[in-house]
Scaffold this motif. Structure first.
Motif, PDB file in Angstrom:
ATOM      1  N   THR A   1     -24.767 -54.106 -11.097  1.00  0.00           N
ATOM      2  CA  THR A   1     -26.089 -53.490 -10.930  1.00  0.00           C
ATOM      3  C   THR A   1     -27.160 -54.368 -11.566  1.00  0.00           C
ATOM      4  O   THR A   1     -26.860 -55.221 -12.420  1.00  0.00           O
ATOM      5  N   GLN A   2     -28.391 -54.119 -11.180  1.00  0.00           N
ATOM      6  CA  GLN A   2     -29.509 -54.856 -11.758  1.00  0.00           C
ATOM      7  C   GLN A   2     -29.629 -54.551 -13.249  1.00  0.00           C
ATOM      8  O   GLN A   2     -29.849 -55.455 -14.060  1.00  0.00           O
ATOM      9  N   GLU A   3     -29.473 -53.299 -13.621  1.00  0.00           N
ATOM     10  CA  GLU A   3     -29.590 -52.932 -15.034  1.00  0.00           C
ATOM     11  C   GLU A   3     -28.520 -53.614 -15.881  1.00  0.00           C
ATOM     12  O   GLU A   3     -28.800 -54.099 -16.980  1.00  0.00           O
ATOM     13  N   GLU A   4     -27.287 -53.665 -15.391  1.00  0.00           N
ATOM     14  CA  GLU A   4     -26.219 -54.351 -16.128  1.00  0.00           C
ATOM     15  C   GLU A   4     -26.539 -55.829 -16.302  1.00  0.00           C
ATOM     16  O   GLU A   4     -26.318 -56.404 -17.374  1.00  0.00           O
ATOM     17  N   ALA A   5     -27.057 -56.454 -15.247  1.00  0.00           N
ATOM     18  CA  ALA A   5     -27.397 -57.874 -15.313  1.00  0.00           C
ATOM     19  C   ALA A   5     -28.546 -58.114 -16.290  1.00  0.00           C
ATOM     20  O   ALA A   5     -28.509 -59.047 -17.105  1.00  0.00           O
ATOM     21  N   LEU A   6     -29.575 -57.270 -16.234  1.00  0.00           N
ATOM     22  CA  LEU A   6     -30.685 -57.401 -17.164  1.00  0.00           C
ATOM     23  C   LEU A   6     -30.229 -57.170 -18.602  1.00  0.00           C
ATOM     24  O   LEU A   6     -30.643 -57.876 -19.525  1.00  0.00           O
ATOM     25  N   ASP A   7     -29.347 -56.191 -18.808  1.00  0.00           N
ATOM     26  CA  ASP A   7     -28.852 -55.920 -20.151  1.00  0.00           C
ATOM     27  C   ASP A   7     -28.039 -57.104 -20.673  1.00  0.00           C
ATOM     28  O   ASP A   7     -28.127 -57.450 -21.855  1.00  0.00           O
ATOM     29  N   TYR A   8     -27.273 -57.742 -19.817  1.00  0.00           N
ATOM     30  CA  TYR A   8     -26.503 -58.921 -20.236  1.00  0.00           C
ATOM     31  C   TYR A   8     -27.452 -60.023 -20.723  1.00  0.00           C
ATOM     32  O   TYR A   8     -27.263 -60.593 -21.797  1.00  0.00           O
ATOM     33  N   ILE A   9     -28.489 -60.298 -19.950  1.00  0.00           N
ATOM     34  CA  ILE A   9     -29.474 -61.313 -20.339  1.00  0.00           C
ATOM     35  C   ILE A   9     -30.192 -60.882 -21.611  1.00  0.00           C
ATOM     36  O   ILE A   9     -30.417 -61.687 -22.517  1.00  0.00           O
ATOM     37  N   GLY A  10     -30.515 -59.604 -21.703  1.00  0.00           N
ATOM     38  CA  GLY A  10     -31.163 -59.076 -22.897  1.00  0.00           C
ATOM     39  C   GLY A  10     -30.290 -59.186 -24.137  1.00  0.00           C
ATOM     40  O   GLY A  10     -30.782 -59.506 -25.226  1.00  0.00           O
ATOM     41  N   ARG A  11     -28.985 -58.946 -23.996  1.00  0.00           N
ATOM     42  CA  ARG A  11     -28.063 -59.085 -25.135  1.00  0.00           C
ATOM     43  C   ARG A  11     -28.001 -60.525 -25.620  1.00  0.00           C
ATOM     44  O   ARG A  11     -27.843 -60.779 -26.812  1.00  0.00           O
ATOM     45  N   LEU A  12     -28.106 -61.480 -24.685  1.00  0.00           N
ATOM     46  CA  LEU A  12     -28.099 -62.881 -25.099  1.00  0.00           C
ATOM     47  C   LEU A  12     -29.354 -63.239 -25.887  1.00  0.00           C
ATOM     48  O   LEU A  12     -29.291 -64.001 -26.849  1.00  0.00           O
ATOM     49  N   SER A  13     -30.498 -62.702 -25.471  1.00  0.00           N
ATOM     50  CA  SER A  13     -31.757 -63.084 -26.109  1.00  0.00           C
ATOM     51  C   SER A  13     -32.132 -62.195 -27.296  1.00  0.00           C
ATOM     52  O   SER A  13     -32.847 -62.644 -28.182  1.00  0.00           O
ATOM     53  N   LEU A  14     -31.662 -60.950 -27.325  1.00  0.00           N
ATOM     54  CA  LEU A  14     -31.939 -60.030 -28.437  1.00  0.00           C
ATOM     55  C   LEU A  14     -30.652 -59.310 -28.864  1.00  0.00           C
ATOM     56  O   LEU A  14     -30.535 -58.098 -28.711  1.00  0.00           O
ATOM     57  N   PRO A  15     -29.695 -60.044 -29.415  1.00  0.00           N
ATOM     58  CA  PRO A  15     -28.441 -59.388 -29.801  1.00  0.00           C
ATOM     59  C   PRO A  15     -28.664 -58.334 -30.883  1.00  0.00           C
ATOM     60  O   PRO A  15     -29.497 -58.508 -31.765  1.00  0.00           O
ATOM     61  N   GLY A  16     -27.955 -57.230 -30.744  1.00  0.00           N
ATOM     62  CA  GLY A  16     -28.020 -56.178 -31.748  1.00  0.00           C
ATOM     63  C   GLY A  16     -29.196 -55.224 -31.612  1.00  0.00           C
ATOM     64  O   GLY A  16     -29.307 -54.281 -32.397  1.00  0.00           O
ATOM     65  N   GLN A  17     -30.055 -55.438 -30.646  1.00  0.00           N
ATOM     66  CA  GLN A  17     -31.217 -54.575 -30.460  1.00  0.00           C
ATOM     67  C   GLN A  17     -30.868 -53.412 -29.520  1.00  0.00           C
ATOM     68  O   GLN A  17     -29.944 -53.508 -28.720  1.00  0.00           O
ATOM     69  N   PRO A  18     -31.634 -52.320 -29.576  1.00  0.00           N
ATOM     70  CA  PRO A  18     -31.382 -51.206 -28.658  1.00  0.00           C
ATOM     71  C   PRO A  18     -31.536 -51.643 -27.194  1.00  0.00           C
ATOM     72  O   PRO A  18     -32.304 -52.561 -26.883  1.00  0.00           O
ATOM     73  N   LYS A  19     -30.821 -50.949 -26.342  1.00  0.00           N
ATOM     74  CA  LYS A  19     -30.802 -51.305 -24.920  1.00  0.00           C
ATOM     75  C   LYS A  19     -32.200 -51.349 -24.315  1.00  0.00           C
ATOM     76  O   LYS A  19     -32.520 -52.233 -23.525  1.00  0.00           O
TER      77      LYS A  19
ATOM     78  N   TYR B   1     -35.041 -52.203 -25.605  1.00  0.00           N
ATOM     79  CA  TYR B   1     -35.705 -53.463 -25.946  1.00  0.00           C
ATOM     80  C   TYR B   1     -35.074 -54.634 -25.203  1.00  0.00           C
ATOM     81  O   TYR B   1     -35.778 -55.540 -24.756  1.00  0.00           O
ATOM     82  N   ARG B   2     -33.745 -54.614 -25.099  1.00  0.00           N
ATOM     83  CA  ARG B   2     -33.051 -55.699 -24.387  1.00  0.00           C
ATOM     84  C   ARG B   2     -33.478 -55.752 -22.932  1.00  0.00           C
ATOM     85  O   ARG B   2     -33.719 -56.833 -22.382  1.00  0.00           O
ATOM     86  N   LEU B   3     -33.566 -54.592 -22.293  1.00  0.00           N
ATOM     87  CA  LEU B   3     -33.970 -54.553 -20.887  1.00  0.00           C
ATOM     88  C   LEU B   3     -35.396 -55.061 -20.699  1.00  0.00           C
ATOM     89  O   LEU B   3     -35.668 -55.843 -19.780  1.00  0.00           O
ATOM     90  N   ARG B   4     -36.291 -54.640 -21.582  1.00  0.00           N
ATOM     91  CA  ARG B   4     -37.684 -55.113 -21.484  1.00  0.00           C
ATOM     92  C   ARG B   4     -37.766 -56.613 -21.698  1.00  0.00           C
ATOM     93  O   ARG B   4     -38.512 -57.312 -21.011  1.00  0.00           O
ATOM     94  N   ARG B   5     -37.014 -57.125 -22.664  1.00  0.00           N
ATOM     95  CA  ARG B   5     -37.015 -58.570 -22.937  1.00  0.00           C
ATOM     96  C   ARG B   5     -36.473 -59.337 -21.738  1.00  0.00           C
ATOM     97  O   ARG B   5     -37.022 -60.364 -21.344  1.00  0.00           O
ATOM     98  N   ALA B   6     -35.395 -58.846 -21.155  1.00  0.00           N
ATOM     99  CA  ALA B   6     -34.812 -59.522 -19.992  1.00  0.00           C
ATOM    100  C   ALA B   6     -35.790 -59.532 -18.821  1.00  0.00           C
ATOM    101  O   ALA B   6     -35.936 -60.553 -18.139  1.00  0.00           O
ATOM    102  N   GLU B   7     -36.477 -58.427 -18.597  1.00  0.00           N
ATOM    103  CA  GLU B   7     -37.473 -58.388 -17.522  1.00  0.00           C
ATOM    104  C   GLU B   7     -38.594 -59.387 -17.792  1.00  0.00           C
ATOM    105  O   GLU B   7     -39.059 -60.068 -16.879  1.00  0.00           O
TER     106      GLU B   7
END
Length: 153
Positions: A100-118, A120-126
Motif C-alpha cells: 500500500t501507499q501508506e506502508e511505503a510512505l511509512d517505510y521511507i519515514g522510518r528510514l528518515s525519522l526512526p523512532g518517531q510516531p507513525k 510524523y513519519r508519514l508526513r516526513r515521507a510525503e
C-alpha cells in the motif's frame, strides 16, 4: 563529471567490474540541486537514493509511495519491453512485503525519522517525496513523477 552533468537529465553509467547499472538525475529547481540515483545491483534489484533518506529504497517501494499500487500499474509505467518487464517482475516479487501507499510512505519515514510516531513519519515521507525526489517536477503525483523516475529505471 557530476559538476558537468546537465540538470534535469538522466545519465546512465554501466560498471562492468561490479556488474551494476546506475542512472542519475541531477534535479535542479530554484537553487536546490538534488542527486537521485536508480541503481540495479548484482542481484537485479533496483534501488533509489533520495536526498535526506539515509539509505537506498527499493524502486518498487518508491513507486508505491508515489501511488502506483498494483504490479500492473508499475510495469506499465516503466516499459513494454519484455526484458525490462522481467527485471521488474523480479523486483515486484522481492518487494511484495509492502503493498500500500501508506506502508511505503511509512517505510521511507522510518528510514528518515526512526523512532518517531507513525503520523510524523508519514508526513516526513510525503515531504521527502514532494520536495526531494525530483524537485524540478514541482511536487509529485503518480502521473508526473512516476514516469520520470521510471525512465531512470
Amino acid at each position: 563529471m557530476e559538476d558537468l552533468a546537465p540538470p534535469n537529465k538522466t545519465l546512465v553509467e554501466r560498471d562492468e567490474r561490479q556488474n551494476k547499472v546506475v542512472a542519475k538525475v541531477f534535479s535542479y529547481r530554484h537553487g536546490y540541486r538534488a542527486l537521485i540515483t536508480v541503481e540495479r545491483k548484482k542481484d537485479g534489484i533496483l534501488y533509489v537514493t533520495i536526498p535526506n533518506v539515509p539509505k537506498p529504497v527499493k524502486f518498487v517501494y518508491v513507486m508505491r509511495a508515489l501511488g502506483l499500487l498494483t504490479d500492473k500499474e508499475i510495469v506499465e509505467a516503466v516499459s513494454d519491453d519484455p526484458r525490462i518487464q522481467q527485471v521488474l517482475f523480479d523486483n515486484l516479487e522481492d518487494a511484495s512485503d509492502i503493498s500500500t501507499q501508506e506502508e511505503a510512505l511509512d517505510y521511507i519515514g522510518r528510514l528518515s525519522l526512526p523512532g518517531q510516531p507513525k503520523e510524523y513519519r508519514l508526513r516526513r515521507a510525503e515531504h521527502i517525496i514532494d520536495n526531494n525526489l525530483l524537485p524540478h517536477m514541482g511536487g509529485l503525483n503518480p502521473r508526473t513523477g512516476a514516469p520520470r523516475l521510471t525512465t531512470s529505471a
